[in-house]
Design an enzyme around this catalytic site. Structure first.
Site, PDB file in Angstrom:
ATOM      1  N   TRP A 102      36.280  -2.763   1.125  1.00 22.33           N
ATOM      2  CA  TRP A 102      35.112  -3.986   0.978  1.00 22.33           C
ATOM      3  C   TRP A 102      36.162  -5.380   0.566  1.00 22.33           C
ATOM      4  CZ3 TRP A 102      32.630  -3.483   5.042  1.00 22.33           C
ATOM      5  CH2 TRP A 102      31.962  -1.988   5.575  1.00 22.33           C
ATOM      6  N   ASP A 187      29.821  -7.678  -5.050  1.00 20.89           N
ATOM      7  CA  ASP A 187      28.892  -6.600  -3.971  1.00 20.89           C
ATOM      8  C   ASP A 187      29.288  -5.543  -4.474  1.00 20.89           C
ATOM      9  OD1 ASP A 187      28.375  -5.049  -1.887  1.00 20.89           O
ATOM     10  OD2 ASP A 187      30.861  -5.599  -0.843  1.00 20.89           O
ATOM     11  N   LYS A 211      21.711   1.259   1.320  1.00 20.04           N
ATOM     12  CA  LYS A 211      22.115   2.400   0.982  1.00 20.04           C
ATOM     13  C   LYS A 211      21.285   2.903  -0.066  1.00 20.04           C
ATOM     14  CE  LYS A 211      26.680   1.156   2.220  1.00 20.04           C
ATOM     15  NZ  LYS A 211      26.876   0.935   2.818  1.00 20.04           N
TER      16      LYS A 211
HETATM   17  N1  PMP Z   1      30.418  -3.901   1.308  1.00 18.19           N
HETATM   18  C1  PMP Z   1      29.919  -2.971   0.486  1.00 18.19           C
HETATM   19  C2  PMP Z   1      30.883  -2.331  -0.429  1.00 18.19           C
HETATM   20  C3  PMP Z   1      30.194  -1.824   1.841  1.00 18.19           C
HETATM   21  O1  PMP Z   1      30.027  -0.484   2.093  1.00 18.19           O
HETATM   22  C4  PMP Z   1      29.398  -2.229   3.236  1.00 18.19           C
HETATM   23  C5  PMP Z   1      28.945  -1.317   4.335  1.00 18.19           C
HETATM   24  N2  PMP Z   1      29.453   0.071   4.262  1.00 18.19           N
HETATM   25  C6  PMP Z   1      29.685  -3.384   3.114  1.00 18.19           C
HETATM   26  C7  PMP Z   1      30.032  -4.382   1.602  1.00 18.19           C
HETATM   27  C8  PMP Z   1      29.037  -3.664   4.735  1.00 18.19           C
HETATM   28  O2  PMP Z   1      27.718  -4.230   5.130  1.00 18.19           O
HETATM   29  P1  PMP Z   1      27.181  -4.527   5.911  1.00 18.19           P
HETATM   30  O3  PMP Z   1      27.598  -3.149   6.555  1.00 18.19           O
HETATM   31  O4  PMP Z   1      25.379  -4.219   5.883  1.00 18.19           O
HETATM   32  O5  PMP Z   1      27.865  -6.072   6.750  1.00 18.19           O
END
Ligand code: PMP
Length: 376
Positions: A102, A187, A211
């Site tokens: 991420w 994040d 989550k």
């Molecule tokens: N950052 C993290 C730490 C994540 O776990 C995720 C999704 N698993 C995201 C960003 C991306 O999220 P989204 O699918 O809502 O764009």
């Protein structure tokens, strides 16, 4: 009706109480004769929900009035782009601490924006091991491994790497580490509200809701007012943090049903006793799972360094992929779903977000013991 024990990484389990309330109120919200989805976002009924969700977030996190809470759309991934769009200027540089996929994605999107702006991004530290497709992450970086640019527009970190199960500040009472003098952006998608974190050290926090706090698509941001006030004004209004803040996240029609459902989840969190109670439960769940992994170390193995083991996403491997497939299939038959590791890394991943009960985790732990005994 049988509800499964849902260990998915996101969208993930939501508290039954929050869903039941939504079911009960679906056709007639608050005596209005229509659902919350059918209300005007500028009407009193919806506005009360919107503001209650903000108030609950502020109360649960102990947020000071220096911060504004924003409800944005496009998930957390939108923030990978929206953050540099707002906060990077020509000639500036932004630091990224990378402890997983991420973080890689966040800097990837920022690079695109930076190149349009005549700005730069920098990796201030990474714990990537291996090359190409075999790159993996087993830990968060140590303070001494970072080369931070004090003049950076901001420094971006990912508090919990959802795919590799690597988390910052997991030890009891560990404060979130400091990352030098540049404004700290985090994040927190997969560990927002897992425990009380002092948010006063952050300039900007964002979390995709799917989550710990609600449905996907919605992204909650905690923005220090003086930070976003300095954001660029030469981008479309729909992307501007300051415009979202000035309009109480009602610049355009927000995802009202998602915010409503999040409100229900936050009320549930408060009724549980708030973040201290949730932390105890989250730690008990993680300790239970890591306990089994360590006890049966010749069968289960966790690739993550002990000090970085995530409390939210517990990952482990078994001696063969065939055993892992059998584990997932048999667990499913026993009412446990969402255990397959992320497609990019394989193995098993158990996500134990706030709404996953200790009882479900204990059932899974019992299954792990029994499976190992039978198949070792
Ligand atoms: N950052 C993290 C730490 C994540 O776990 C995720 C999704 N698993 C995201 C960003 C991306 O999220 P989204 O699918 O809502 O764009």
């Amino acid at each position: 009706m049988t509800r499964v024990m849902n260990f998915s990484a996101g969208p993930a389990a939501l508290p039954l109480q929050a869903l039941e309330r939504a079911r009960d109120e679906l056709l007639d919200f608050d005596g209005s004769g229509m659902s919350v989805m059918e209300q005007s976002h500028r009407g009193k009924a919806y506005e009360a929900v919107h503001n209650e969700a903000k108030a609950l977030l502020a109360e649960l996190t102990g947020l000071s009035s220096d911060y504004e809470i924003l409800f944005l759309q496009g998930g957390a991934s939108m923030q990978f782009a929206q953050l540099p769009m707002n906060m990077l200027n020509a000639g500036q540089s932004a630091d990224y601490v990378v402890n997983g996929v991420w973080g890689e994605k966040a800097i990837g999107e920022a690079k695109v924006v930076a190149s349009m702006y005549g700005a730069k991004t920098r990796v201030a530290g990474t714990t990537a091991e291996g090359e190409g497709k075999a790159v993996t992450y087993r830990r968060v970086p140590l303070e001494g491994e970072l080369s931070l640019d004090e003049a950076a527009a901001y420094v971006h970190v990912t508090s919990n790497e959802t795919i590799h199960g690597v988390q910052f500040a997991v030890a009891p009472d560990a404060p979130f580490p400091s990352f030098g003098g540049a404004p700290l952006v985090c994040d927190m998608s997969s560990d927002f509200l897992w425990r009380k974190v002092d948010l006063s050290g952050f300039a900007f926090v964002y979390a995709g809701a799917q989550k710990n706090i609600g449905p996907s698509g919605l992204c909650v941001c905690i923005a220090r007012k003086d930070f976003i006030a300095k954001g660029r004004k030469d981008i479309p209004k729909i992307f501007r943090y300051d415009v979202a803040a000035e309009n109480n996240s009602l610049f355009n029609t927000p995802p009202t049903f998602s915010i409503y459902l999040m409100r229900n989840v936050l009320l549930w969190a408060k009724e549980q006793g708030g973040l201290d109670t949730l932390e105890k439960s989250n730690r008990a769940k993680a300790n239970t799972l890591y306990g089994v992994i360590d006890e049966l170390a010749s069968f289960y193995s966790c690739p993550v360094d002990r000090a970085s083991r995530s409390v939210m996403n517990v990952v482990f491997r078994m001696p063969t992929e065939a055993l892992e497939d059998a584990f997932v299939a048999e667990a499913k038959k026993a009412g446990m779903s969402g255990l397959k590791g992320h497609r990019s890394v394989g193995g098993i991943r158990v996500s134990t977000y706030n709404a996953v009960s200790l009882a479900s985790v204990e059932t899974l732990a019992g299954f792990m013991r029994e499976f190992a005994k039978r198949r070792a």
